[in-house]
Design an enzyme around this catalytic site. Sequence first.
Site, short mmCIF file in Angstrom:
data_model
loop_
_atom_site.label_atom_id
_atom_site.label_comp_id
_atom_site.label_asym_id
_atom_site.label_seq_id
_atom_site.Cartn_x
_atom_site.Cartn_y
_atom_site.Cartn_z
N PHE A 66 -13.76 3.62 4.87
CA PHE A 66 -12.88 2.69 4.17
C PHE A 66 -12.46 3.32 2.85
O PHE A 66 -13.26 3.56 1.97
CB PHE A 66 -13.53 1.32 3.93
N ARG A 79 -5.61 0.06 -6.24
CA ARG A 79 -4.35 0.67 -5.77
C ARG A 79 -3.83 1.71 -6.76
O ARG A 79 -3.11 2.63 -6.39
CB ARG A 79 -3.28 -0.40 -5.60
N GLY A 91 0.76 -1.24 0.00
CA GLY A 91 0.00 0.00 0.00
C GLY A 91 0.79 1.29 0.00
O GLY A 91 0.31 2.31 -0.48
N ASP A 131 -6.00 -0.53 -1.22
CA ASP A 131 -6.83 -1.46 -1.98
C ASP A 131 -8.12 -1.85 -1.28
O ASP A 131 -8.27 -1.70 -0.06
CB ASP A 131 -6.04 -2.76 -2.23
N LYS A 177 -6.41 7.04 10.85
CA LYS A 177 -7.80 6.96 11.33
C LYS A 177 -7.76 6.84 12.85
O LYS A 177 -7.91 5.74 13.39
CB LYS A 177 -8.49 5.71 10.75
N GLU A 204 4.12 4.24 5.78
CA GLU A 204 2.90 3.43 5.80
C GLU A 204 1.80 4.12 5.00
O GLU A 204 1.80 5.34 4.86
CB GLU A 204 2.50 3.21 7.27
N ASP A 205 0.86 3.33 4.49
CA ASP A 205 -0.26 3.92 3.76
C ASP A 205 -1.32 4.48 4.71
O ASP A 205 -1.77 5.61 4.57
CB ASP A 205 -0.89 2.93 2.76
N ASP A 213 -4.83 2.22 10.99
CA ASP A 213 -6.24 1.97 11.32
C ASP A 213 -6.28 1.58 12.80
O ASP A 213 -6.23 2.45 13.67
CB ASP A 213 -6.74 0.88 10.37
P1 IMP Z 1 -4.11 -1.76 11.20
O1 IMP Z 1 -3.16 -2.84 11.63
O2 IMP Z 1 -5.50 -2.03 11.67
O3 IMP Z 1 -3.65 -0.38 11.58
O4 IMP Z 1 -4.23 -1.88 9.65
C1 IMP Z 1 -3.36 -1.26 8.80
C2 IMP Z 1 -3.51 -1.83 7.42
O5 IMP Z 1 -4.88 -2.16 7.13
C3 IMP Z 1 -3.15 -0.80 6.39
O6 IMP Z 1 -1.76 -0.82 6.10
C4 IMP Z 1 -4.01 -1.21 5.21
O7 IMP Z 1 -3.34 -2.20 4.45
C5 IMP Z 1 -5.24 -1.78 5.83
N1 IMP Z 1 -6.32 -0.78 5.92
C6 IMP Z 1 -6.82 -0.20 7.03
N2 IMP Z 1 -7.78 0.68 6.73
C7 IMP Z 1 -7.90 0.66 5.39
C8 IMP Z 1 -8.74 1.39 4.46
O8 IMP Z 1 -9.56 2.25 4.81
N3 IMP Z 1 -8.54 1.10 3.15
C9 IMP Z 1 -7.64 0.18 2.71
N4 IMP Z 1 -6.84 -0.50 3.54
C10 IMP Z 1 -6.97 -0.27 4.87
MG MG Z 2 -0.75 -1.65 4.52
#
Ligand code: IMP
Ligand code: MG
Length: 174
Positions: free
Chosen positions: A151, A164, A43, A158, A130, A98-99, A102
Amino acid sequence: MSDKMGTVLFTEEQIRARAAEIGAQISKDYEGEGVYLIGTLRGAVVWMADIMKNITCDAEIDFVTASSYGSGTTSSGVVKVKKDLDGDIYGKNVIIIEDIIDTGTTLKFLKGYLADRNPKSIKICTLLDKPSRRVVDIEADYVGFSIDNLFVIGYGLDYDQKYRNLPYVSYLEG
Ligand code: IMP
Ligand code: MG
């Protein structure tokens, strides 16, 4: 794929302008030193390309794949490193690119995983944050944009490996 997929949140121009600001800040923060940029596949690649072009100090790049997501939009909570770094980060100034942050689960794990290799420092640079979704205690040092609990897709992000390649960040309704 239609002309515009979903509702656009950030255009390419807005994202690139923000990358220029953050790149300038990083260049200032690490003046006289080098940085070791670690992009999280897949990402972060588009955002990373924008950031690195705006860094004026010495920069190395590397990639890691740490995944907490299966397919779809919900986190499994289990993080695995599927592709490790190619280089050695001992004594280096690491910046994880990082992208999106979350729940924070992925980054919390990754930061600890990389810290075990004794870099000089570790910071985090994310395109999107977020904060309302966070379940673990982790913050980015450089944030492109904070967003609500939506989302989002595009600019590297993606939904089931699609979208992407969109040159903007948008969200899908419903
Ligand atoms: P976390 O471990 O919950 O912080 O998730 C992080 C990863 O979840 C990111 O690097 C993304 O790959 C994916 N992700 C979380 N939210 C989104 C979203 O809104 N769109 C797309 N991918 C997301
Ligand atoms: Mg990611």
